[in-house]
Each structure stands twice: as structure tokens, then as C-alpha cells.
Design a protein around this motif. Structure first.
Motif, short mmCIF file in Angstrom:
data_model
loop_
_atom_site.label_atom_id
_atom_site.label_comp_id
_atom_site.label_asym_id
_atom_site.label_seq_id
_atom_site.Cartn_x
_atom_site.Cartn_y
_atom_site.Cartn_z
N GLU A 123 3.09 61.60 -63.90
CA GLU A 123 3.77 61.19 -62.68
C GLU A 123 2.90 60.23 -61.87
O GLU A 123 3.39 59.24 -61.31
N TYR A 124 1.60 60.51 -61.84
CA TYR A 124 0.68 59.66 -61.09
C TYR A 124 0.62 58.26 -61.70
O TYR A 124 0.75 57.26 -60.99
N TYR A 125 0.39 58.19 -63.00
CA TYR A 125 0.27 56.89 -63.65
C TYR A 125 1.62 56.16 -63.71
O TYR A 125 1.67 54.95 -63.91
N GLY A 126 2.71 56.92 -63.51
CA GLY A 126 4.02 56.29 -63.42
C GLY A 126 4.35 55.80 -62.02
O GLY A 126 5.44 55.26 -61.79
N GLY A 127 3.43 56.00 -61.07
CA GLY A 127 3.63 55.52 -59.72
C GLY A 127 4.36 56.48 -58.81
O GLY A 127 4.69 56.13 -57.67
N ASP A 140 4.19 61.10 -54.77
CA ASP A 140 4.62 62.33 -54.10
C ASP A 140 4.97 63.42 -55.10
O ASP A 140 4.71 64.60 -54.87
N ALA A 141 5.53 63.03 -56.25
CA ALA A 141 5.85 64.02 -57.28
C ALA A 141 4.58 64.55 -57.93
O ALA A 141 4.45 65.76 -58.18
N ALA A 142 3.62 63.67 -58.20
CA ALA A 142 2.36 64.09 -58.82
C ALA A 142 1.61 65.04 -57.91
O ALA A 142 1.11 66.09 -58.36
N SER A 143 1.54 64.72 -56.63
CA SER A 143 0.83 65.59 -55.69
C SER A 143 1.56 66.92 -55.51
O SER A 143 0.93 67.98 -55.36
N GLY A 144 2.89 66.90 -55.56
CA GLY A 144 3.65 68.13 -55.47
C GLY A 144 3.41 69.03 -56.67
O GLY A 144 3.29 70.26 -56.53
N LEU A 203 6.80 65.68 -53.19
CA LEU A 203 8.01 66.20 -53.82
C LEU A 203 7.65 67.39 -54.68
O LEU A 203 6.95 67.26 -55.69
N ILE A 204 8.13 68.57 -54.30
CA ILE A 204 7.91 69.78 -55.10
C ILE A 204 8.90 69.83 -56.26
O ILE A 204 8.58 70.24 -57.37
N GLY A 205 10.12 69.41 -56.00
CA GLY A 205 11.11 69.38 -57.06
C GLY A 205 12.46 68.90 -56.56
O GLY A 205 12.82 69.13 -55.41
#
Length: 276
Positions: free
Chosen positions: A77-81, A84-88, A248-250
Motif C-alpha cells: 500500500e505504501y509503495y502504491g502511494g 493512509d491505507a498503509a498507515s492504517g 484508512l483502517i478499512g
């Protein structure tokens, strides 16, 4: 890296072979090669006898471990930009007991800190214009942004508080109206005995339970769409370096007629069914 093959000129090759032959004849000796025999009588060159072809090569992490899987998901998710999803994803991972996985925990914490720094920098660019907004959380919702865009043709981030308030009031008033496709006077949705508001409440409760989300730690946006599907967005509020943003948690979909639950894969943009 591709292997490169060197093609030697035939003349140079011939000279090299001749030189080797002369050296062998002069010394009259041959270089010894030590061989060892196993119990079956086969021989092994001493140069390779210390290598076990079947020896497992260490790998980073354990693919079958759900904790490592969450870390890998966060990296994708992080490398996909999708910061917020990666941090969640990392927030949910770090809430677990990782006392026996110190390296995993350290890597997750480092990545989360790196992401938070980037998020704070991005949030600071818009913080001034939204500092006095009464709808800070609403402005961070992907679900509401999409819904507002479809309803008004405008970006939620650029809307005034007055415009957002008027739209939310109209939106809430529609929740107890008959769902699309029903006849006038009927207040339940097709294939169910719920109003839209009741469907949203039911779907929210099911998502929280089945996704094992800690309800008190996050804020949510819930919206009935169509064909008995309800969207549920769970986000985590974060304050860092004087600015506020969210992770973003989900993002979930729940069908109140079939009890099917799906979760958004932010990498592919597809919703995948979650089995009970």
C-alpha cells in the motif's frame, strides 16, 4: 542482472591451451584433487563437499504468519502511494502483541513513522484553509468525497462548511425514505424489512464484529448505496506536528440481504469477499 558470456578469439584460446600443456610437461606433476566417498560409494569433490544443496535459504518473514502478511500488505500500500491505507494497516498490526517478533515490530514502527512524517507534510499544506472547519473528519472521508462529487459535481475538499452542512442534512433526511425501486408508501428496502437507516445500522454492527475493529478507536462513515449494499468506512484520527489527518483502517461493503461482506483492496481497487 543478466549473465554475460565472453567469447574468446580462437587464437588466444589456442595459445592459452598450449601454455598450459607446456607447464604440465615441465613439472611432470598433476594438481591433486581430493575426493571423498559416501557410504554408497559415490564421490564428492572437496571443493563443494561443504555445501548442502538441500539446505534451506533463510527468508525474511513467514508468509503464512498473518502478522507478516499485514506488514507486507502495508508495504504494498505504501509503495502504491496509499499512505493512509498503509498507515492504517500498520496501526492494526501494532495493536497486536508482537513481543516475540521484535524485528517485525521494529520494522513496522519505522515504516509507520516514515509514513506519518509524509502525511504530516501533506496535511500541513491544506491545514490553514480547513483550520476552522466544523467538518474536518468529513473532509477526510473517501466515501463522502465520492458521494458528494456524484451529488454535486464538486470536490468535497473545496466545499464550504455551509455547503457541506446543507448536503449532509438533505442526505440524512433521505435515509428514512423508500429505497430506489420501491412503490410510494413502502418504507422497507427490497428483499428486506429495513429502512435505509436500519440497514446502515445493521451493516455497521456486522462489519465491526466480523472485521474485529475496535469501535472506540476510530471514526466511521456509513452509506446505503443500492441493491441492499451498505458501505462502511473506518478511519483513525492522527495529530502530528500540529496538523490533523487520518488513516484508512478499512473500506467495507455489506449486503443486508445476503450477509455477504467485502473489503476494498486499495492496490487493485477491487472489493473481495471476506468469508466468515
Amino acid at each position: 542482472m543478466k549473465n554475460k558470456r565472453l567469447i574468446l578469439p580462437m587464437i588466444a584460446l589456442s595459445l592459452g591451451l598450449a601454455a598450459c600443456q607446456d607447464t604440465t610437461e615441465d613439472t611432470g606433476t598433476e594438481t591433486p584433487t581430493e575426493e571423498t566417498s559416501d557410504e554408497n560409494g559415490s564421490t564428492t569433490d572437496s571443493a563443494t563437499s561443504g555445501i548442502n544443496d538441500d539446505e534451506a535459504i533463510p527468508t525474511e518473514g513467514e508468509p503464512s504468519d498473518p502478522d507478516y502478511a499485514l506488514l507486507e500488505q502495508a508495504k504494498e500500500e505504501y509503495y502504491g502511494g496509499n499512505l493512509d491505507a498503509a498507515s492504517g494497516t500498520l496501526s492494526r498490526l501494532l495493536q497486536k502483541d508482537l513481543s516475540d517478533k521484535e524485528l517485525l515490530e521494529a520494522e513496522a514502527e519505522d515504516l509507520k513513522e516514515e509514513i506519518s512524517q509524509q502525511q504530516a507534510e501533506e496535511a500541513s499544506e491544506t491545514a490553514e484553509s480547513q483550520a476552522d472547519s466544523a467538518f474536518k473528519e468529513e473532509r477526510q472521508s473517501a466515501l463522502l468525497s465520492e458521494e458528494y462529487k456524484a451529488a454535486t459535481g464538486k470536490d468535497l475538499s473545496e466545499a464550504t462548511d455551509e455547503e457541506i452542512e446543507a448536503w449532509l442534512t438533505e442526505r440524512d433526511a433521505e435515509k428514512n425514505e423508500p429505497a430506489q425501486g420501491e412503490t410510494a408508501g413502502e418504507e422497507s428496502m427490497p428483499e428486506s424489512n429495513m429502512t435505509r437507516a436500519e440497514a446502515e445500522n445493521y451493516a455497521f454492527e456486522q462489519v465491526i464484529e466480523r472485521a474485529e475493529i475496535d469501535e472506540e478507536n476510530y471514526f466511521y462513515f456509513v452509506n446505503y448505496t443500492e441493491d441492499n449494499w451498505v458501505q462502511v468506512e473506518a478511519r483513525e484520527s492522527v495529530e502530528q506536528d500540529g496538523v490533523t489527518f487520518s488513516n484508512l483502517i478499512g473500506m467495507y461493503r455489506y449486503n443486508v440481504s445476503t450477509d455477504e461482506m467485502q473489503k476494498l483492496d486499495v492496490i487493485t481497487g477491487d472489493y473481495n469477499t471476506i468469508e466468515e
